[in-house]
Enzyme design. Structure first.
Site, PDB file in Angstrom:
ATOM      1  N   GLY A 241       0.830  -1.209   0.000  1.00 49.86           N
ATOM      2  CA  GLY A 241       0.000   0.000   0.000  1.00 49.86           C
ATOM      3  C   GLY A 241       0.858   1.249   0.000  1.00 49.86           C
TER       4      GLY A 241
ATOM      5  N   THR B  40       1.289   3.238  -2.518  1.00 50.21           N
ATOM      6  CA  THR B  40       0.897   4.196  -3.554  1.00 50.21           C
ATOM      7  C   THR B  40       0.187   5.420  -2.990  1.00 50.21           C
ATOM      8  OG1 THR B  40      -1.151   2.949  -3.848  1.00 50.21           O
ATOM      9  CG2 THR B  40       0.649   2.441  -5.368  1.00 50.21           C
TER      10      THR B  40
ATOM     11  N   ARG C  63      -1.456  -1.590  -6.135  1.00 46.81           N
ATOM     12  CA  ARG C  63      -2.073  -1.961  -7.416  1.00 46.81           C
ATOM     13  C   ARG C  63      -1.852  -0.907  -8.484  1.00 46.81           C
ATOM     14  NH1 ARG C  63      -7.920  -2.735  -5.044  1.00 46.81           N
ATOM     15  NH2 ARG C  63      -7.102  -0.868  -4.043  1.00 46.81           N
ATOM     16  N   ARG C  64      -1.777   0.369  -8.103  1.00 45.38           N
ATOM     17  CA  ARG C  64      -1.714   1.433  -9.118  1.00 45.38           C
ATOM     18  C   ARG C  64      -0.277   1.621  -9.610  1.00 45.38           C
ATOM     19  NH1 ARG C  64      -5.120   5.702  -5.694  1.00 45.38           N
ATOM     20  NH2 ARG C  64      -4.145   4.489  -4.057  1.00 45.38           N
TER      21      ARG C  64
ATOM     22  N   ASP D 131      -1.930  -7.089  -6.291  1.00 45.83           N
ATOM     23  CA  ASP D 131      -3.140  -7.045  -5.468  1.00 45.83           C
ATOM     24  C   ASP D 131      -2.925  -8.026  -4.314  1.00 45.83           C
ATOM     25  OD1 ASP D 131      -5.679  -7.419  -4.349  1.00 45.83           O
ATOM     26  OD2 ASP D 131      -6.676  -6.972  -6.244  1.00 45.83           O
ATOM     27  N   VAL D 132      -2.907  -7.524  -3.091  1.00 41.51           N
ATOM     28  CA  VAL D 132      -2.588  -8.414  -1.965  1.00 41.51           C
ATOM     29  C   VAL D 132      -3.659  -9.481  -1.736  1.00 41.51           C
ATOM     30  CG1 VAL D 132      -1.118  -6.742  -0.741  1.00 41.51           C
ATOM     31  CG2 VAL D 132      -3.573  -6.856  -0.200  1.00 41.51           C
TER      32      VAL D 132
ATOM     33  N   ASN E 192       0.657  -2.739   5.366  1.00 43.47           N
ATOM     34  CA  ASN E 192      -0.099  -1.489   5.481  1.00 43.47           C
ATOM     35  C   ASN E 192      -1.314  -1.462   4.559  1.00 43.47           C
ATOM     36  OD1 ASN E 192      -0.438   1.594   5.781  1.00 43.47           O
ATOM     37  ND2 ASN E 192       0.039   1.338   3.590  1.00 43.47           N
TER      38      ASN E 192
ATOM     39  N   SER F  68      -5.768  -0.580  13.747  1.00 43.95           N
ATOM     40  CA  SER F  68      -6.579   0.644  13.853  1.00 43.95           C
ATOM     41  C   SER F  68      -7.205   0.709  15.240  1.00 43.95           C
ATOM     42  CB  SER F  68      -7.688   0.617  12.802  1.00 43.95           C
ATOM     43  OG  SER F  68      -8.622   1.664  13.034  1.00 43.95           O
TER      44      SER F  68
ATOM     45  N   TYR G 187     -15.110  -3.731   9.164  1.00 43.23           N
ATOM     46  CA  TYR G 187     -13.799  -3.065   9.167  1.00 43.23           C
ATOM     47  C   TYR G 187     -13.142  -3.223  10.543  1.00 43.23           C
ATOM     48  CZ  TYR G 187     -10.090   0.365   9.007  1.00 43.23           C
ATOM     49  OH  TYR G 187      -8.851   0.946   9.077  1.00 43.23           O
TER      50      TYR G 187
END
Ligand code: NDP
Ligand code: 8X3
Length: 266
Positions: free
Chosen positions: A9, A11, A34-35, A57-58, A80, A133, A146
């Protein structure tokens, strides 16, 4: 020799800030997301310190295993990559959103960890840091799956520590509260106005703050293991437990004896 951090993550948000922070301190980084164009931009910005930019893509178990298990000399895996989707109550939620969160926040962390860990154990060194989180500790309306995924990574991290006792491999779960990044844009599926309301009138955590804490945990003396580290903006704290009073009218807003209490800005 420079140490190497593999950051998923990278990006955007926390991951990109961590890549910048570690490179500034002389580390090498392997960046994952991914990006592809964002990965290339970050590689252009950070130069040779980026030893690999992996478009991945994880959620894709085979690709994660193939791409990560061949890597040597990863000193730090920063799990992350993750996301929240929606803030609806459980009975209205889109089941696809729940599955995407489970696949990314739980399974993605499992796949990346499983791919990297054998070489860390074999070399008897390394560190797995996962971004949990406050949502994994403190429930809130609409947090449902989540929050559940972040509770998973907390307990997964603790159990990894139990497995790894007797090795020099460290495991840490960092648990930020409200932080301004692309997180809320993703949660509200591109509704930038709604995303802004989450942070309105506050001084939220910033990706650089999380990078500072991750760097701190990663660079303590090797015999020191931070198990869990929770942080929040000065503008965030706990509320009282919500009480719904069936026999009373709902008080007007501003009353201290609130009925169905929803303290989420989002
Ligand atoms: P951002 O949306 O800014 O960044 C999320 C990153 O995760 C992006 O780089 C994205 O890259 C990557 N990602 C998402 N899904 C996948 C996937 N399937 N495969 C690979 N990469 C993926 O949010 P944050 O930086 O805020 O979030 C980072 C982490 O911190 C998440 O785990 C989040 O749950 C957690 N967190 C966030 C908080 C906040 O308030 N912002 C607070 C506490 C925790 P790409 O789209 O290119 O794949
Ligand atoms: C992100 C923080 O409060 O939006 O993990 O769940 S919160």
């Amino acid at each position: 020799m420079a140490q190497t951090a593999l950051i998923t993550g990278a990006t955007s948000g926390f991951g990109a800030a961590c890549a910048r922070r570690f490179v500034r301190e002389g580390w090498q980084v392997i960046i994952v997301g991914r990006r592809t164009e964002r990965l290339e931009q970050l590689r252009d910005e950070l130069g040779e310190a980026v030893t690999a930019a992996i478009s991945l893509d994880v959620r894709d178990r085979q690709s994660v295993t193939a791409a990560l298990s061949r890597l040597d000399n990863v000193d730090l895996l920063l799990n992350n990559a993750g996301l929240a989707l929606g803030l609806e109550p459980a009975w209205e939620v889109d089941l696809d959103d729940w599955e995407t969160m489970v696949d990314t926040n739980i399974k993605g962390v499992m796949y990346c960890t499983r791919a990297i860990l054998p070489k860390m154990v074999a070399s008897n060194r390394g560190h797995i840091i996962t971004i949990g989180s406050t949502a994994g500790n403190w429930p809130y309306p609409g947090g449902n799956v989540y929050g559940g995924t972040k509770a998973f990574v907390q307990q997964f991290s603790r159990n990894l520590r139990a497995d790894l006792l007797g090795t020099r491999v460290r495991v840490t779960n960092i648990e930020p509260g409200m932080a301004e990044s692309e997180f809320s844009n993703v949660r509200f599926k591109g509704d930038a106005e709604r995303a802004k309301t989450v942070y309105a009138g506050t001084d939220p955590l910033r990706p650089e703050d999380i990078a500072e804490v991750v760097f701190f945990a990663a660079t303590l003396p090797p015999h020191v293991n931070i198990n869990t580290l929770e942080l929040m903006s000065i503008n965030q704290a706990w509320g009282h437990l919500a009480v719904h009073r069936e026999s009373h009218p709902v008080p007007s807003s501003g009353s201290s004896a609130s009925a169905d209490d929803d303290s989420r800005a989002g």
